[in-house]
Design a protein around this motif. Structure first.
Motif, PDB file in Angstrom:
ATOM      1  N   LEU A   1       0.829  -1.206   0.000  1.00 60.84           N
ATOM      2  CA  LEU A   1       0.000   0.000   0.000  1.00 60.84           C
ATOM      3  C   LEU A   1       0.866   1.259   0.000  1.00 60.84           C
ATOM      4  CD1 LEU A   1      -2.721  -1.258   2.460  1.00 60.84           C
ATOM      5  CD2 LEU A   1      -3.154  -0.469   0.109  1.00 60.84           C
ATOM      6  N   GLY A   2       1.940   1.243   0.754  1.00 58.55           N
ATOM      7  CA  GLY A   2       2.836   2.401   0.780  1.00 58.55           C
ATOM      8  C   GLY A   2       3.580   2.604  -0.522  1.00 58.55           C
ATOM      9  N   LEU A   3       3.987   1.509  -1.132  1.00 59.37           N
ATOM     10  CA  LEU A   3       4.814   1.597  -2.336  1.00 59.37           C
ATOM     11  C   LEU A   3       4.024   1.753  -3.630  1.00 59.37           C
ATOM     12  CD1 LEU A   3       7.444  -1.148  -1.489  1.00 59.37           C
ATOM     13  CD2 LEU A   3       7.787   1.330  -1.491  1.00 59.37           C
ATOM     14  N   TYR A   4       2.851   1.143  -3.726  1.00 64.19           N
ATOM     15  CA  TYR A   4       2.172   1.054  -5.016  1.00 64.19           C
ATOM     16  C   TYR A   4       0.816   1.730  -5.092  1.00 64.19           C
ATOM     17  CZ  TYR A   4       5.899  -2.130  -6.205  1.00 64.19           C
ATOM     18  OH  TYR A   4       7.141  -2.660  -6.448  1.00 64.19           O
ATOM     19  N   SER A   5       0.426   2.460  -4.063  1.00 59.51           N
ATOM     20  CA  SER A   5      -0.822   3.207  -4.210  1.00 59.51           C
ATOM     21  C   SER A   5      -0.543   4.449  -5.062  1.00 59.51           C
ATOM     22  CB  SER A   5      -1.410   3.580  -2.849  1.00 59.51           C
ATOM     23  OG  SER A   5      -0.529   4.391  -2.121  1.00 59.51           O
ATOM     24  N   GLU A   6      -1.528   4.823  -5.845  1.00 57.97           N
ATOM     25  CA  GLU A   6      -1.414   6.019  -6.691  1.00 57.97           C
ATOM     26  C   GLU A   6      -1.478   7.261  -5.809  1.00 57.97           C
ATOM     27  OE1 GLU A   6      -1.727   6.384 -10.193  1.00 57.97           O
ATOM     28  OE2 GLU A   6      -2.271   4.383 -10.859  1.00 57.97           O
ATOM     29  N   SER A   7      -0.962   8.370  -6.289  1.00 56.65           N
ATOM     30  CA  SER A   7      -1.003   9.597  -5.488  1.00 56.65           C
ATOM     31  C   SER A   7      -2.444   9.988  -5.131  1.00 56.65           C
ATOM     32  CB  SER A   7      -0.277  10.741  -6.197  1.00 56.65           C
ATOM     33  OG  SER A   7      -0.839  10.966  -7.463  1.00 56.65           O
ATOM     34  N   SER A   8      -3.381   9.673  -6.004  1.00 59.19           N
ATOM     35  CA  SER A   8      -4.790   9.978  -5.708  1.00 59.19           C
ATOM     36  C   SER A   8      -5.348   9.084  -4.601  1.00 59.19           C
ATOM     37  CB  SER A   8      -5.647   9.818  -6.969  1.00 59.19           C
ATOM     38  OG  SER A   8      -5.611   8.464  -7.419  1.00 59.19           O
ATOM     39  N   GLN A   9      -4.643   7.996  -4.282  1.00 58.19           N
ATOM     40  CA  GLN A   9      -5.078   7.059  -3.242  1.00 58.19           C
ATOM     41  C   GLN A   9      -4.362   7.286  -1.912  1.00 58.19           C
ATOM     42  OE1 GLN A   9      -3.819   3.629  -5.454  1.00 58.19           O
ATOM     43  NE2 GLN A   9      -5.892   3.155  -6.150  1.00 58.19           N
ATOM     44  N   HIS A  10      -3.339   8.106  -1.929  1.00 56.30           N
ATOM     45  CA  HIS A  10      -2.515   8.295  -0.734  1.00 56.30           C
ATOM     46  C   HIS A  10      -3.334   8.727   0.470  1.00 56.30           C
ATOM     47  CE1 HIS A  10       1.630   8.778  -2.890  1.00 56.30           C
ATOM     48  NE2 HIS A  10       1.044   7.610  -3.126  1.00 56.30           N
ATOM     49  N   GLU A  11      -4.253   9.637   0.259  1.00 55.93           N
ATOM     50  CA  GLU A  11      -5.013  10.149   1.401  1.00 55.93           C
ATOM     51  C   GLU A  11      -5.867   9.066   2.039  1.00 55.93           C
ATOM     52  OE1 GLU A  11      -5.602  12.420   4.404  1.00 55.93           O
ATOM     53  OE2 GLU A  11      -4.203  12.929   2.792  1.00 55.93           O
ATOM     54  N   SER A  12      -6.453   8.180   1.254  1.00 60.80           N
ATOM     55  CA  SER A  12      -7.263   7.113   1.851  1.00 60.80           C
ATOM     56  C   SER A  12      -6.384   6.107   2.604  1.00 60.80           C
ATOM     57  CB  SER A  12      -8.144   6.417   0.813  1.00 60.80           C
ATOM     58  OG  SER A  12      -7.377   5.841  -0.201  1.00 60.80           O
ATOM     59  N   VAL A  13      -5.186   5.835   2.096  1.00 60.68           N
ATOM     60  CA  VAL A  13      -4.266   4.942   2.809  1.00 60.68           C
ATOM     61  C   VAL A  13      -3.813   5.610   4.105  1.00 60.68           C
ATOM     62  CG1 VAL A  13      -2.035   3.744   2.727  1.00 60.68           C
ATOM     63  CG2 VAL A  13      -3.509   3.794   0.697  1.00 60.68           C
ATOM     64  N   ARG A  14      -3.436   6.876   4.020  1.00 61.69           N
ATOM     65  CA  ARG A  14      -2.995   7.631   5.203  1.00 61.69           C
ATOM     66  C   ARG A  14      -4.104   7.651   6.265  1.00 61.69           C
ATOM     67  NH1 ARG A  14      -0.783  11.267   2.848  1.00 61.69           N
ATOM     68  NH2 ARG A  14       1.332  10.893   3.483  1.00 61.69           N
ATOM     69  N   LYS A  15      -5.315   7.945   5.831  1.00 64.40           N
ATOM     70  CA  LYS A  15      -6.443   8.007   6.760  1.00 64.40           C
ATOM     71  C   LYS A  15      -6.660   6.647   7.422  1.00 64.40           C
ATOM     72  CE  LYS A  15     -11.351   9.033   6.996  1.00 64.40           C
ATOM     73  NZ  LYS A  15     -12.577   9.249   6.251  1.00 64.40           N
ATOM     74  N   ALA A  16      -6.578   5.573   6.650  1.00 64.99           N
ATOM     75  CA  ALA A  16      -6.748   4.224   7.199  1.00 64.99           C
ATOM     76  C   ALA A  16      -5.680   3.928   8.250  1.00 64.99           C
ATOM     77  CB  ALA A  16      -6.704   3.185   6.077  1.00 64.99           C
ATOM     78  N   ILE A  17      -4.446   4.317   7.980  1.00 63.09           N
ATOM     79  CA  ILE A  17      -3.365   4.076   8.939  1.00 63.09           C
ATOM     80  C   ILE A  17      -3.628   4.826  10.232  1.00 63.09           C
ATOM     81  CG2 ILE A  17      -0.915   4.521   9.424  1.00 63.09           C
ATOM     82  CD1 ILE A  17      -0.384   3.856   6.434  1.00 63.09           C
ATOM     83  N   HIS A  18      -3.957   6.099  10.120  1.00 61.44           N
ATOM     84  CA  HIS A  18      -4.182   6.906  11.326  1.00 61.44           C
ATOM     85  C   HIS A  18      -5.374   6.397  12.129  1.00 61.44           C
ATOM     86  CE1 HIS A  18      -1.211  10.162  11.063  1.00 61.44           C
ATOM     87  NE2 HIS A  18      -1.233   9.888   9.771  1.00 61.44           N
TER      88      HIS A  18
END
Length: 161
Positions: free
Chosen positions: A56-73
């Motif tokens: 998720l950190g390496l291969y998510s698109e920049s448009s997906q970064h916020e949803s990954v970040r939010k999920a982590i937090h």
């Protein structure tokens, strides 16, 4: 769903791990959701969750970064994961590109009694962006820290020179 993860639900952990190792391009929306769900499910084996966070950190698109970040937090705030899962989450944040909320989270971790390797991963997140003023403020607070003070001082000196 990409060809890499087609069949995920039927696969065992080893097959899922092998599929994750074959990913070498951006995740589509379905893959992202699948991996986020797996990474956040404590019924999944830790090694699988760790690899999901890495992908998720390496291969998510920049448009997906916020949803990954939010999920982590959100996941960090709600769960108490095994240390190596926590480290993978912090490494994923670093790979996404550090944001203000990540800096605050790392500072909080460094001031906690978390396991030293988790604290080291939080420090590594800060080190990756030590030129940012927000990070320098945290490094200033760490000057007298018994574990990270010396490194904090070196990073601050590096920025000043």
């Amino acid at each position: 769903m990409s060809e890499h993860l087609n069949g995920w639900q039927q696969w065992n952990t080893d097959e899922r791990l092998q599929a994750l190792l074959r990913i070498d391009s951006a995740l589509d929306t379905e893959d992202l959701e699948l991996l986020l769900n797996t990474a956040q499910t404590d019924q999944s084996e830790d090694i699988l969750r760790i690899e999901c966070w890495k992908v998720l950190g390496l291969y998510s698109e920049s448009s997906q970064h916020e949803s990954v970040r939010k999920a982590i937090h959100e996941h960090w705030a709600q769960e108490s994961d095994e240390e190596y899962v926590q480290i993978a989450m912090l490494e994923a944040l670093t790979a996404l590109g550090v944001q203000s909320e990540d800096i605050r989270m790392a500072a909080s971790i460094l001031q906690s009694d978390e396991y030293i390797l988790v604290r080291a991963a939080a420090f590594s997140l800060l080190r990756s962006e030590h030129q940012l003023s927000e990070v320098r403020e945290v490094l200033e607070q760490l000057r007298d820290d018994p574990d990270f003070g010396e490194l904090a001082v070196k990073l601050l000196e590096e920025v000043e020179s």
